[in-house]
Design a protein around this motif. Structure first.
Motif, mmCIF file in Angstrom:
data_model
loop_
_atom_site.group_PDB
_atom_site.id
_atom_site.type_symbol
_atom_site.label_atom_id
_atom_site.label_comp_id
_atom_site.label_asym_id
_atom_site.label_seq_id
_atom_site.Cartn_x
_atom_site.Cartn_y
_atom_site.Cartn_z
ATOM 1 N N ILE A 57 0.875 -1.168 0.000
ATOM 2 C CA ILE A 57 0.000 0.000 0.000
ATOM 3 C C ILE A 57 0.912 1.218 0.000
ATOM 4 C CG2 ILE A 57 -1.762 1.301 1.248
ATOM 5 C CD1 ILE A 57 -2.437 -1.421 2.674
ATOM 6 N N ILE A 58 0.744 2.067 -0.994
ATOM 7 C CA ILE A 58 1.476 3.331 -1.019
ATOM 8 C C ILE A 58 0.441 4.441 -0.923
ATOM 9 C CG2 ILE A 58 2.993 4.877 -2.310
ATOM 10 C CD1 ILE A 58 4.206 2.442 -3.658
ATOM 11 N N LEU A 59 0.630 5.326 0.040
ATOM 12 C CA LEU A 59 -0.263 6.463 0.174
ATOM 13 C C LEU A 59 0.558 7.738 0.262
ATOM 14 C CD1 LEU A 59 -0.413 7.416 3.456
ATOM 15 C CD2 LEU A 59 -1.307 5.112 3.546
ATOM 16 N N ARG A 60 -0.068 8.831 -0.025
ATOM 17 C CA ARG A 60 0.595 10.135 0.053
ATOM 18 C C ARG A 60 0.145 10.799 1.352
ATOM 19 N NH1 ARG A 60 4.444 10.973 -3.462
ATOM 20 N NH2 ARG A 60 4.322 13.156 -2.890
ATOM 21 N N ALA A 61 1.087 11.068 2.211
ATOM 22 C CA ALA A 61 0.782 11.679 3.506
ATOM 23 C C ALA A 61 1.203 13.144 3.497
ATOM 24 C CB ALA A 61 1.522 10.940 4.615
ATOM 25 N N PRO A 62 0.434 13.998 4.169
ATOM 26 C CA PRO A 62 0.808 15.417 4.215
ATOM 27 C C PRO A 62 2.083 15.633 5.017
ATOM 28 C CG PRO A 62 -1.167 14.997 5.529
ATOM 29 C CD PRO A 62 -0.790 13.718 4.877
ATOM 30 N N ILE A 63 2.859 16.605 4.567
ATOM 31 C CA ILE A 63 4.099 16.957 5.248
ATOM 32 C C ILE A 63 4.299 18.466 5.129
ATOM 33 C CG2 ILE A 63 5.495 16.495 3.199
ATOM 34 C CD1 ILE A 63 7.735 15.559 5.079
ATOM 35 N N LYS A 64 4.802 19.080 6.175
ATOM 36 C CA LYS A 64 5.039 20.519 6.142
ATOM 37 C C LYS A 64 6.459 20.771 5.648
ATOM 38 C CE LYS A 64 4.767 24.700 8.846
ATOM 39 N NZ LYS A 64 4.567 25.303 10.147
ATOM 40 N N LEU A 65 6.573 21.557 4.598
ATOM 41 C CA LEU A 65 7.862 21.929 4.027
ATOM 42 C C LEU A 65 7.998 23.447 4.124
ATOM 43 C CD1 LEU A 65 7.454 19.777 0.804
ATOM 44 C CD2 LEU A 65 8.826 19.186 2.797
ATOM 45 N N ASP A 66 8.843 23.899 5.050
ATOM 46 C CA ASP A 66 8.957 25.335 5.333
ATOM 47 C C ASP A 66 7.568 25.884 5.667
ATOM 48 O OD1 ASP A 66 11.750 25.407 4.915
ATOM 49 O OD2 ASP A 66 11.426 25.482 2.754
ATOM 50 N N LYS A 67 7.038 26.788 4.852
ATOM 51 C CA LYS A 67 5.708 27.350 5.120
ATOM 52 C C LYS A 67 4.653 26.749 4.203
ATOM 53 C CE LYS A 67 7.413 31.602 7.055
ATOM 54 N NZ LYS A 67 7.284 33.042 7.130
ATOM 55 N N LYS A 68 5.044 25.756 3.419
ATOM 56 C CA LYS A 68 4.122 25.103 2.499
ATOM 57 C C LYS A 68 3.758 23.718 3.024
ATOM 58 C CE LYS A 68 6.236 27.228 -1.554
ATOM 59 N NZ LYS A 68 6.943 26.946 -2.809
ATOM 60 N N VAL A 69 2.662 23.195 2.515
ATOM 61 C CA VAL A 69 2.263 21.831 2.828
ATOM 62 C C VAL A 69 2.346 21.027 1.532
ATOM 63 C CG1 VAL A 69 0.402 20.315 3.619
ATOM 64 C CG2 VAL A 69 0.761 22.525 4.719
ATOM 65 N N GLY A 70 3.008 19.881 1.600
ATOM 66 C CA GLY A 70 3.121 18.993 0.450
ATOM 67 C C GLY A 70 2.740 17.595 0.874
ATOM 68 N N THR A 71 3.110 16.625 0.074
ATOM 69 C CA THR A 71 2.882 15.228 0.444
ATOM 70 C C THR A 71 4.148 14.427 0.214
ATOM 71 O OG1 THR A 71 2.080 14.622 -1.757
ATOM 72 C CG2 THR A 71 0.417 15.312 -0.140
ATOM 73 N N THR A 72 4.228 13.321 0.883
ATOM 74 C CA THR A 72 5.341 12.401 0.724
ATOM 75 C C THR A 72 4.779 10.982 0.714
ATOM 76 O OG1 THR A 72 7.544 11.819 1.568
ATOM 77 C CG2 THR A 72 5.825 12.133 3.213
ATOM 78 N N PRO A 73 5.409 10.064 -0.033
ATOM 79 C CA PRO A 73 4.882 8.697 -0.068
ATOM 80 C C PRO A 73 5.214 7.930 1.211
ATOM 81 C CG PRO A 73 6.830 8.847 -1.439
ATOM 82 C CD PRO A 73 6.523 10.224 -0.952
ATOM 83 N N ILE A 74 4.274 7.130 1.642
ATOM 84 C CA ILE A 74 4.483 6.192 2.743
ATOM 85 C C ILE A 74 4.106 4.821 2.200
ATOM 86 C CG2 ILE A 74 3.708 5.431 5.018
ATOM 87 C CD1 ILE A 74 3.288 8.303 5.759
ATOM 88 N N GLY A 75 5.027 3.881 2.348
ATOM 89 C CA GLY A 75 4.781 2.527 1.879
ATOM 90 C C GLY A 75 4.512 1.588 3.039
ATOM 91 N N ILE A 76 3.496 0.781 2.895
ATOM 92 C CA ILE A 76 3.157 -0.219 3.903
ATOM 93 C C ILE A 76 3.180 -1.567 3.203
ATOM 94 C CG2 ILE A 76 1.409 -1.062 5.533
ATOM 95 C CD1 ILE A 76 0.358 1.876 5.576
ATOM 96 N N PHE A 77 4.059 -2.447 3.686
ATOM 97 C CA PHE A 77 4.148 -3.803 3.164
ATOM 98 C C PHE A 77 3.541 -4.733 4.194
ATOM 99 C CE2 PHE A 77 7.505 -1.477 1.088
ATOM 100 C CZ PHE A 77 7.480 -1.950 -0.212
ATOM 101 N N ILE A 78 2.609 -5.577 3.768
ATOM 102 C CA ILE A 78 1.968 -6.520 4.674
ATOM 103 C C ILE A 78 2.429 -7.911 4.270
ATOM 104 C CG2 ILE A 78 -0.221 -7.430 5.530
ATOM 105 C CD1 ILE A 78 -1.434 -4.679 4.720
ATOM 106 N N THR A 79 3.112 -8.580 5.196
ATOM 107 C CA THR A 79 3.627 -9.930 4.962
ATOM 108 C C THR A 79 3.156 -10.842 6.078
ATOM 109 O OG1 THR A 79 5.674 -9.658 6.214
ATOM 110 C CG2 THR A 79 5.714 -8.950 3.922
ATOM 111 N N ARG A 80 3.414 -12.111 5.919
ATOM 112 C CA ARG A 80 3.078 -13.040 6.991
ATOM 113 C C ARG A 80 3.949 -12.748 8.170
ATOM 114 N NH1 ARG A 80 0.709 -18.507 5.586
ATOM 115 N NH2 ARG A 80 -0.518 -17.978 3.791
#
Length: 97
Positions: A74-97
Motif C-alpha cells: 500500500i502506497i499512500l501520500r501523507a501530508p508533510i510541512k515543508l517550510d511554510k508550504k504543505v506537500g505530500t510524501t509517499p508512505i509505503g506499507i508492506f503486509i507480509t506473513r
C-alpha cells in the motif's frame, strides 16, 4: 535508519530485523532514509522485491495498492510541512506473513 518494534501485552519492544522475521506477533519496521544495504536486507529477509522498496523511496510515487505472491503493498501520500508550504510524501506499507 531502521527501527523495528513489536507490541506484546500492551508493551512495546525493540527487535532486530532477524527477530522480526520469526516474531509471532505483529512487527513494525520504521525505515527512515534507509541505506541501500538496509533495503537489500529487508528485501532478502521478507521476500519483498527491491524495485517495490525503491518505488516507495521515490518522492513522486503515486498512491496505489498492489497484491504480490508473498506480500501486499500500500502506497499512500501523507501530508508533510515543508517550510511554510504543505506537500505530500509517499508512505509505503508492506503486509507480509
Amino acid at each position: 535508519m531502521l527501527k523495528v518494534l513489536t507490541s506484546h501485552k500492551g508493551k512495546t519492544h525493540r527487535l532486530s530485523l532477524a527477530e522480526a522475521v520469526h516474531s509471532k506477533t505483529l512487527a513494525w519496521i520504521d525505515a527512515t532514509a534507509p541505506t541501500e544495504e538496509e533495503l537489500a536486507t529487508i528485501s532478502k529477509l521478507f521476500g519483498i522485491s527491491k524495485s517495490d522498496l525503491d518505488n516507495v523511496m521515490d518522492q513522486e510515487e503515486r498512491s496505489r495498492i498492489e497484491e504480490h505472491d508473498h506480500y501486499k503493498l500500500i502506497i499512500l501520500r501523507a501530508p508533510i510541512k515543508l517550510d511554510k508550504k504543505v506537500g505530500t510524501t509517499p508512505i509505503g506499507i508492506f503486509i507480509t506473513r
